[in-house]
Design a protein around this motif. Structure first.
Motif: not given
Length: 272
Positions: A15-31
Motif C-alpha cells: 500500500a505504501i508503494l502504491v500510494l507513493g506512485l499514486t501521489w507522483l502521478g504521471g509516467w510513474p503511475f502509468r508504469l
C-alpha cells in the motif's frame, strides 16, 4: 509469523508503494498501471495454461499486450489508447472462429488491458485524478478489509459456496457499508460539492469489487489453482490482490467518461 500477520505486513508495504506512485502521478503511475496489466495477463495465461495449449496464439497475444502497455506508459491519450486496447482484444476474440482458445485469450487481454487503461486515465496528472484514485482505493480496500473481518466475526449464510466457500453475506454487507462510509469520507475531505452522491456511487463500486473477487475465484477454481501466483507473500499473485480493483476501476472510469470524456474522466467525478 502467522499467515494473517504476513498478509498485513506485505499489504502495508504494498500500500505504501502504491500510494507513493499514486501521489507522483504521471509516467510513474502509468508504469505502475502497465505493470499491473502485464502481471495480470501473465498470471491469467499461466493459470489457464494457454502457453502449453496454443503457443502461436499465446505469442500473438503477448505481442499485442506489450504494444498496448508500452503505448500507455509512453503517454498515448484519449480514444487512441482505448482503441489500442480494444481493437487487438476484438481481433483475438475473432480468432475463436478458427482457434478454440481465442475466447479465453481475448477475455484475458480485456481483463488485463482495460483496467490498466482505466487506472492510468483516472489518475492522469491532475489533483482531480489523485483524489479519484484515492477514492477508488478507499472504496475497494474498505470493502476488502471489512468483508474479511465482518465475515469472520459474524459468519452466517455463504455468499457463493460453489465459487468461494469462505465468503458470507454478512461479510458482503459489511464490506458494502464500509465502502459507503469510506467513499463519503474521501469526498468530504476533498471538498466535493456532493459527498452524498459519491457515497451512493461507492455502493455499486463495492458490489462490482466483490463480483470481481468472485470472478477471479471462479477462474482459479475452473483451472484448479489456489492462488494466481506467489509474488506477494501472504496474498498470492497480483490477480489475487487486485481482483476487486480491476472491476471497480473500469466502472469508475466509464462513469467519469460519461461525464467528462475519455481523456480526463476524473474531472467529471471530482471537479476542481
Amino acid at each position: 509469523m502467522s499467515n494473517l500477520q504476513l498478509r498485513i505486513v506485505s499489504g502495508v508495504i504494498l500500500a505504501i508503494l502504491v500510494l507513493g506512485l499514486t501521489w507522483l502521478g504521471g509516467w510513474p503511475f502509468r508504469l505502475l498501471a502497465a505493470l499491473i496489466g502485464a502481471l495480470i495477463f501473465h498470471e491469467w495465461t499461466s493459470v489457464s495454461g494457454l502457453l502449453g495449449r496454443d503457443r502461436p496464439l499465446f505469442g500473438a497475444e503477448w505481442l499485442l499486450v506489450a504494444i498496448a502497455l508500452a503505448a500507455l506508459v509512453a503517454g498515448v491519450e484519449g480514444p487512441l489508447m482505448v482503441i489500442l486496447a480494444v481493437v487487438p482484444t476484438l481481433f483475438i476474440a475473432a480468432t475463436s472462429l478458427v482457434r478454440p482458445l481465442g475466447g479465453l485469450a481475448a477475455l484475458g487481454m480485456a481483463y488485463a488491458l482495460l483496467p490498466a487503461v482505466s487506472l492510468a486515465f483516472l489518475r492522469g496528472d491532475t489533483v482531480s485524478g489523485l483524489i479519484a484514485i484515492l477514492y477508488l482505493f478507499a472504496v475497494v480496500w474498505a470493502t476488502d478489509i471489512l468483508a474479511y473481518f465482518v465475515g469472520r466475526a459474524i459468519g452466517g449464510p455463504k455468499l457463493a459456496p460453489s465459487i468461494s466457500p469462505g465468503k458470507t453475506w454478512s461479510g458482503a454487507v459489511g464490506g458494502a457499508v464500509a465502502a459507503i462510509i469510506a467513499g463519503f469520507a474521501v469526498a468530504l475531505a476533498a471538498g466535493h460539492p456532493q459527498p452524498i452522491l459519491m457515497a451512493a456511487l461507492a455502493l455499486p463500486l463495492s458490489i462490482l469489487s466483490q463480483a470481481g473477487d468472485l470472478f477471479e475465484s471462479g477462474f482459479k477454481r475452473r483451472y484448479g489453482a489456489k492462488d494466481s501466483g506467489n509474488l506477494i507473500p501472504g496474498h498470492g499473485g497480483v490477480m489475487d490482490r487486485v481482483d476487486g480493483l480491476v472491476a471497480a476501476a473500469l466502472a469508475l472510469y466509464l462513469a467519469g467518461w460519461a461525464i467528462a470524456g475519455p481523456a480526463m474522466p476524473s474531472a467529471g467525478l471530482f471537479p476542481g
